[in-house]
Design a protein around this motif. Sequence first.
Motif, PDB file in Angstrom:
ATOM      1  N   UNK A 271       0.853  -1.183   0.000  1.00 30.81           N
ATOM      2  CA  UNK A 271       0.000   0.000   0.000  1.00 30.81           C
ATOM      3  C   UNK A 271       0.889   1.234   0.000  1.00 30.81           C
ATOM      4  N   UNK A 272       0.658   2.119  -0.934  1.00 31.13           N
ATOM      5  CA  UNK A 272       1.492   3.306  -1.096  1.00 31.13           C
ATOM      6  C   UNK A 272       0.730   4.570  -0.710  1.00 31.13           C
ATOM      7  N   UNK A 273       1.467   5.684  -0.649  1.00 27.03           N
ATOM      8  CA  UNK A 273       0.835   6.965  -0.356  1.00 27.03           C
ATOM      9  C   UNK A 273      -0.146   7.361  -1.464  1.00 27.03           C
ATOM     10  N   UNK A 274       0.136   6.936  -2.690  1.00 32.62           N
ATOM     11  CA  UNK A 274      -0.794   7.212  -3.790  1.00 32.62           C
ATOM     12  C   UNK A 274      -2.123   6.505  -3.558  1.00 32.62           C
ATOM     13  N   UNK A 275      -2.066   5.290  -3.000  1.00 30.65           N
ATOM     14  CA  UNK A 275      -3.301   4.566  -2.686  1.00 30.65           C
ATOM     15  C   UNK A 275      -4.133   5.347  -1.683  1.00 30.65           C
ATOM     16  N   UNK A 276      -3.460   5.914  -0.685  1.00 26.33           N
ATOM     17  CA  UNK A 276      -4.156   6.706   0.328  1.00 26.33           C
ATOM     18  C   UNK A 276      -4.840   7.897  -0.322  1.00 26.33           C
ATOM     19  N   UNK A 405      -7.432  -4.728  -0.360  1.00 24.34           N
ATOM     20  CA  UNK A 405      -6.704  -4.295   0.834  1.00 24.34           C
ATOM     21  C   UNK A 405      -6.342  -2.820   0.755  1.00 24.34           C
ATOM     22  N   UNK A 406      -5.912  -2.371  -0.421  1.00 24.05           N
ATOM     23  CA  UNK A 406      -5.384  -1.021  -0.557  1.00 24.05           C
ATOM     24  C   UNK A 406      -6.451   0.050  -0.357  1.00 24.05           C
ATOM     25  N   UNK A 407      -7.720  -0.280  -0.565  1.00 23.57           N
ATOM     26  CA  UNK A 407      -8.795   0.678  -0.324  1.00 23.57           C
ATOM     27  C   UNK A 407      -9.476   0.447   1.018  1.00 23.57           C
ATOM     28  N   UNK A 408      -9.657  -0.808   1.398  1.00 20.54           N
ATOM     29  CA  UNK A 408     -10.361  -1.082   2.649  1.00 20.54           C
ATOM     30  C   UNK A 408      -9.533  -0.690   3.866  1.00 20.54           C
ATOM     31  N   UNK A 409      -8.233  -0.942   3.855  1.00 22.26           N
ATOM     32  CA  UNK A 409      -7.406  -0.607   5.012  1.00 22.26           C
ATOM     33  C   UNK A 409      -7.407   0.894   5.261  1.00 22.26           C
ATOM     34  N   UNK A 410      -7.296   1.672   4.190  1.00 21.05           N
ATOM     35  CA  UNK A 410      -7.260   3.132   4.327  1.00 21.05           C
ATOM     36  C   UNK A 410      -8.643   3.686   4.660  1.00 21.05           C
ATOM     37  N   UNK A 411      -9.666   3.232   3.931  1.00 22.10           N
ATOM     38  CA  UNK A 411     -11.011   3.758   4.145  1.00 22.10           C
ATOM     39  C   UNK A 411     -11.557   3.458   5.526  1.00 22.10           C
ATOM     40  N   UNK A 412     -11.347   2.238   6.009  1.00 19.09           N
ATOM     41  CA  UNK A 412     -11.829   1.871   7.336  1.00 19.09           C
ATOM     42  C   UNK A 412     -11.144   2.703   8.410  1.00 19.09           C
ATOM     43  N   UNK A 413      -9.823   2.847   8.290  1.00 14.97           N
ATOM     44  CA  UNK A 413      -9.082   3.640   9.271  1.00 14.97           C
ATOM     45  C   UNK A 413      -9.510   5.103   9.242  1.00 14.97           C
TER      46      UNK A 413
END
Length: 498
Positions: A271-276, A405-413
């Motif tokens: 997961x990168x900063x761009x994903x965030x 993972x790359x969207x759910x981990x960031x969005x949930x947090x």
Amino acid sequence: MRFFSEKAQGSPTSSLDHAQDHGYPHTGEYDDDLHVECPPHTTERKLVRKIDFHVIPCLCIMYLLAFLDRVNIANANVYGLAKQLHLTGNEYNVALVIFFVPYVLFEIPSNLLLKRFKPHVWLSLNMFLFGFTTAMQGVVKNYSGLLAVRFFLGFFETGMFPGAFYLIGMWYRRSEAQKRYSFFFSSTTLAGAFGGLLAAAIGKMDGIAGYAGWRWIFILEGCLTVAFSFVFFFALPDFPEQSKWLSAEEKSYVAARLRADQGRSAVERQITLKDVGRVFKDYKVFAAGFMYFGLIVPAYGYAYFAPGIIKGYGYSAIQTQLHSVPPWAAAFGFAMLTATLSDLTQKRAPFAIGCICIAIAGFAILISVHDNRPLEYAALFLVAMGAYSAMPIIVCWFGMNLAGHHRRSVGTAWQVGFGNIGGIIAVWAFLAKDAPKYITGYSICLAFTVLSIIACIVYGVGCWAANRRRDRTPVDVGLTEYEKTELGDMNPEYRYLL
């Protein structure tokens, strides 16, 4: 090939047919992976029960202890914490607020570290540290010491809640998720009930070894958490692809059923900063944050101040602790009922809004009635049942609509982190000078529950509009398999649950 559908009670159903029948995404690139038979000597129902046994109990106990360590300061205050530490004015409220500063800031970094170090390592480490910090609250000597331990408690607890929701979401299909989310989230209601009973018992230790009863609440509950952290290093689950208690065939099957429901998880990519940054290009993400934000205010307002409110009804310290238990127990039962119905109907918005309306009814009574103690106490039931039933629905609704993972981990947090800013508001909504009526606090909570309903409507309409727009778009839009995986729930073939 076929797999056994839970809803059909053992009748064979194509995994792709099942996904399409329920409006779930069907991405053609995974067809070969989806043609996987249920492993020999088991059925899908048995495999889901196996997952339940390994995933849910550990996470529930973990979060029960985390929430207990977070809010037991309210029980300790009933036994004289503020008086013995010579807290004056709003210093008690400041001690509550400082917890939320690191708790809000480090949600997203914690979820990224969770994926990097594996859940059983990261969560058990945090559990050990916040358990130790809780125990240290029992030996503080002054206000500055209390502020220090509350800050570090928030820092070490930051990954518990979003991390667990993120992990649960990577194990279950959307049609199965709400009951699991609500059962996990109801650890908070069990913690409230258990905390009241435990505080009533521990309070009788007043004077043992020269410590006041409120100090023993922190010491014993903190030591209990530390002890469980060692057990959970071995017991906490990792992601399905990393699990050691599933056979290779079972892992393949679990992965296939989840891909039929949500698309590819992309667990292998970093997961990168761009994903965030990409996550925040979707306005629905901000609406989801406000859905949770609006409910955090009444939820923490209740968790932190219900013992004081109940004590204001004329009960002794021990009677207050015991009377704090029934509303939490009722909230647990109601949350599980609404979760079951939500999964059966495959609807989230009506149940979330309905539960919020129940909380609004409770606050309306508390604002307007001040001479009828039984009715006021009953209103606390409505507040607890409404708020603590709506919150897991909202988090599940948003989290399970995110793919990969790359969207759910960031969005949930993000949702949990932003939402917990409401905890700061809740702490300042209930001030000692407003006791015993707390008109200001109840009015603020009422306003934020209405905000949550508005955000639910915005998010729901946004999901409906996206589905309708995608239904009108040709299925084959020329995207490569890699591009579809990267898009996650923004993939034109994906459909949101409403």
